[in-house]
Design an enzyme around this catalytic site. Structure first.
Site, PDB file in Angstrom:
ATOM      1  N   ARG A 194       0.810  -1.143  -0.002  1.00  0.00           N
ATOM      2  CA  ARG A 194      -0.069   0.001  -0.207  1.00  0.00           C
ATOM      3  C   ARG A 194       0.907   1.245  -0.080  1.00  0.00           C
ATOM      4  O   ARG A 194       0.478   2.197  -0.307  1.00  0.00           O
ATOM      5  CB  ARG A 194      -1.013  -0.058   1.313  1.00  0.00           C
ATOM      6  CG  ARG A 194      -2.302   0.521   0.997  1.00  0.00           C
ATOM      7  CD  ARG A 194      -3.130   0.427   2.037  1.00  0.00           C
ATOM      8  NE  ARG A 194      -2.601   0.461   3.451  1.00  0.00           N
ATOM      9  CZ  ARG A 194      -2.733  -0.430   4.385  1.00  0.00           C
ATOM     10  NH1 ARG A 194      -3.531  -1.385   4.256  1.00  0.00           N
ATOM     11  NH2 ARG A 194      -2.094  -0.248   5.617  1.00  0.00           N
ATOM     12  N   TYR A 233     -16.934  21.147  -8.983  1.00  0.00           N
ATOM     13  CA  TYR A 233     -17.577  19.842  -9.598  1.00  0.00           C
ATOM     14  C   TYR A 233     -18.294  19.198  -8.524  1.00  0.00           C
ATOM     15  O   TYR A 233     -18.466  19.075  -7.232  1.00  0.00           O
ATOM     16  CB  TYR A 233     -16.251  18.772  -9.633  1.00  0.00           C
ATOM     17  CG  TYR A 233     -16.412  17.516 -10.111  1.00  0.00           C
ATOM     18  CD1 TYR A 233     -17.055  17.193 -11.273  1.00  0.00           C
ATOM     19  CD2 TYR A 233     -16.329  16.451  -9.301  1.00  0.00           C
ATOM     20  CE1 TYR A 233     -17.144  15.863 -11.865  1.00  0.00           C
ATOM     21  CE2 TYR A 233     -16.346  15.200  -9.858  1.00  0.00           C
ATOM     22  CZ  TYR A 233     -16.780  15.009 -10.795  1.00  0.00           C
ATOM     23  OH  TYR A 233     -17.028  13.599 -11.603  1.00  0.00           O
ATOM     24  N   ASP A 265      -8.442  22.836  -7.516  1.00  0.00           N
ATOM     25  CA  ASP A 265      -8.803  21.867  -8.354  1.00  0.00           C
ATOM     26  C   ASP A 265      -8.104  22.170  -9.758  1.00  0.00           C
ATOM     27  O   ASP A 265      -8.723  23.235 -10.371  1.00  0.00           O
ATOM     28  CB  ASP A 265     -10.260  21.440  -8.422  1.00  0.00           C
ATOM     29  CG  ASP A 265     -10.362  20.092  -9.334  1.00  0.00           C
ATOM     30  OD1 ASP A 265      -9.730  20.164 -10.406  1.00  0.00           O
ATOM     31  OD2 ASP A 265     -11.084  19.466  -8.932  1.00  0.00           O
ATOM     32  N   LYS A 281      -8.431  12.699 -16.639  1.00  0.00           N
ATOM     33  CA  LYS A 281      -8.596  13.450 -17.889  1.00  0.00           C
ATOM     34  C   LYS A 281      -7.500  13.480 -18.671  1.00  0.00           C
ATOM     35  O   LYS A 281      -7.152  12.602 -19.372  1.00  0.00           O
ATOM     36  CB  LYS A 281      -9.050  14.780 -17.606  1.00  0.00           C
ATOM     37  CG  LYS A 281      -9.985  14.763 -16.474  1.00  0.00           C
ATOM     38  CD  LYS A 281     -11.315  14.284 -16.361  1.00  0.00           C
ATOM     39  CE  LYS A 281     -12.374  14.272 -15.410  1.00  0.00           C
ATOM     40  NZ  LYS A 281     -13.487  13.305 -15.800  1.00  0.00           N
TER      41      LYS A 281
HETATM   42  C1  LIG Z   1     -12.783  19.370 -12.322  1.00  0.00           C
HETATM   43  C2  LIG Z   1     -12.863  17.862 -12.090  1.00  0.00           C
HETATM   44  N1  LIG Z   1     -12.476  17.404 -10.775  1.00  0.00           N
HETATM   45  C3  LIG Z   1     -12.619  15.975 -10.487  1.00  0.00           C
HETATM   46  C4  LIG Z   1     -13.036  15.147 -11.073  1.00  0.00           C
HETATM   47  C5  LIG Z   1     -13.321  14.039 -10.397  1.00  0.00           C
HETATM   48  O1  LIG Z   1     -12.422  13.269 -11.180  1.00  0.00           O
HETATM   49  P1  LIG Z   1     -12.638  11.326 -11.096  1.00  0.00           P
HETATM   50  O2  LIG Z   1     -13.800  11.150 -12.269  1.00  0.00           O
HETATM   51  O3  LIG Z   1     -11.328  10.971 -11.749  1.00  0.00           O
HETATM   52  O4  LIG Z   1     -13.289  11.122  -9.968  1.00  0.00           O
HETATM   53  C6  LIG Z   1     -13.829  15.814 -12.477  1.00  0.00           C
HETATM   54  C7  LIG Z   1     -14.271  14.813 -13.058  1.00  0.00           C
HETATM   55  O5  LIG Z   1     -14.992  14.816 -14.136  1.00  0.00           O
HETATM   56  C8  LIG Z   1     -13.498  16.961 -12.617  1.00  0.00           C
HETATM   57  O6  LIG Z   1     -14.254  17.606 -13.955  1.00  0.00           O
END
Ligand SMILES: Cc1ncc(COP(=O)(O)O)c(C=O)c1O
Length: 386
Positions: free
Chosen positions: A49, A102, A174, A199
């Site tokens: 881990r 988000y 973010d 992404k």
């Molecule tokens: C700006 C943003 N942050 C976080 C996430 C979450 O990512 P994950 O799908 O890998 O959990 C997303 C997913 O669309 C996102 O657009």
């Protein structure tokens, strides 16, 4: 060294005889020791881990990307966000969250943090220095996403960071939209940057992954300790795929950014589109902030259609052939969503028509435009919007 060069080389093994290009995938839950002293006193990694060579290489890449002091890898972008919050709060705290954040992060705050008596307050993303008025004695964190990944508001990060620092509040950003390539929140004084590596770094829409990158060693240790306490771990196979994505991310990102600008320019003059919501365009309400703080844009932007029925928006999405309906961006394939059903806000952004989000992939730009041309042709506007 420029990013494209840096990421082609970072975290690779020292070349000897027949060295593999990338670190090998080491799969192990149990790590074995021939001497008890090494197990108990060696200061080594003692359990699966705790990571593997490919995890170390990937952490190094994320630190280089964001100019960070340490990175913790997580199983998804959402878990990177939740981890960075959990590492910085305690029961009874008050946190400020951008209203444009988000949706699933909002869900985490509203359904989980509230169980521990944490109070959540959503602030309008345009607040800037006005954040001072919302800060309380027990405010511990400010959670930013810039731009908001549906409605594209750019925040005045330096103004918010300045007020946060005066009150010893942690700022978490973010940075998924920019892939860390055109926006550097840690260099502007933010404490933590979060990535949904799912992404751009996956780039192929087949791996879920996240990273939390901290500006200081002490913050990095705090995040790492919280991750360990929660049993956070990621598979070496997934980490390998994300490291592989680093090798090509600059080229993919720049191509997708270029396509998004070109498609947005084309859509801007379409009779059925009311406006483009893209921070690199002069018409964007926060274009000045984007010009000041960013060095480029991304594959993701939104458009506002002239007023039409909800069923017409869905029919438009169905007519698109290259732009598939799907909740993501940064992969090789173009995607589209209707944002209105998800715009769950305390402060209504008011677009005056249906908001549609477009993620440009790596297809040819002429084919992208042709797809939108044919799909928009049959869009029926309300009489007042025609
Ligand atoms: C700006 C943003 N942050 C976080 C996430 C979450 O990512 P994950 O799908 O890998 O959990 C997303 C997913 O669309 C996102 O657009």
């Amino acid at each position: 060294m420029k990013n494209a060069t840096k990421f082609a080389h970072i975290g690779r093994p020292k070349i000897g005889v027949g060295t593999s290009v990338n670190p090998p995938i080491v799969r192990a839950s149990t790590l074995l020791f021939d001497k008890a002293d090494d197990l108990y006193n060696g200061g080594h990694r003692i359990y699966g881990r705790h990571g593997s060579p490919v995890h170390d290489a990937l952490s190094e890449a994320f630190c280089a990307l964001e100019n960070g002091a340490g990175a913790t890898l997580t199983p998804s972008g959402l878990s990177a966000n939740t981890l960075s919050i959990l590492a910085n709060i305690k029961a009874g705290d008050h946190i400020l969250v951008t209203d444009s954040s988000y949706g699933p992060i909002r869900n985490f705050c509203n359904t989980q943090l509230t169980k521990f008596g944490v109070e959540i307050e959503y602030y309008p993303p345009g607040i800037g220095a006005g954040i001072s008025a919302l800060i309380r004695d027990n405010t511990s964190c400010i959670l930013l996403e810039s731009p908001g990944s549906l409605s594209m508001e750019i925040q005045d990060l330096p103004a918010i960071v300045k007020r946060a620092k005066q009150h010893k509040i942690t700022t978490i950003v973010d940075n998924t939209w920019s892939a860390g390539l055109v926006y550097a929140p840690l260099d502007m004084g933010a404490d933590v940057v979060v990535h949904a590596a799912t992404k751009f770094f996956s780039g192929h829409s087949d791996v879920l992954f996240g990273a939390v990158v901290s500006r200081t060693k002490s913050m990095a240790n705090k995040v790492a300790k919280t991750a360990a306490a929660f049993g956070n771990s990621t598979s070496p196979d997934d980490a390998y795929q994300i490291l592989r994505g680093f090798r090509t991310v600059v080229t993919r990102f720049e191509q997708q950014e270029k396509s998004a600008i070109s498609l947005a320019e084309w859509l801007q003059s379409h009779a059925k589109v009311s406006k483009i919501v893209h921070p690199a365009f002069a018409s964007h309400p926060n274009h000045d902030l984007w010009q000041r703080d960013f060095t480029g844009s991304s594959c993701l932007f939104s458009i506002v259609l002239k007023p039409c029925a909800e069923s017409e928006v869905l029919a438009l999405l169905d007519r698109l052939e290259i732009f598939a309906k799907g909740f993501s961006f940064g992969g090789f394939e173009s995607l589209v969503i209707h944002c209105d059903p998800q715009l769950n806000r305390d402060h209504d952004p008011k677009f005056g028509g249906p908001l549609v989000r477009i993620a440009c992939g790596l297809e040819d730009i002429d084919d992208m435009k042709n797809d939108w041309r044919q799909a928009l042709t049959d869009l029926i506007l309300l009489k007042s919007g025609a």
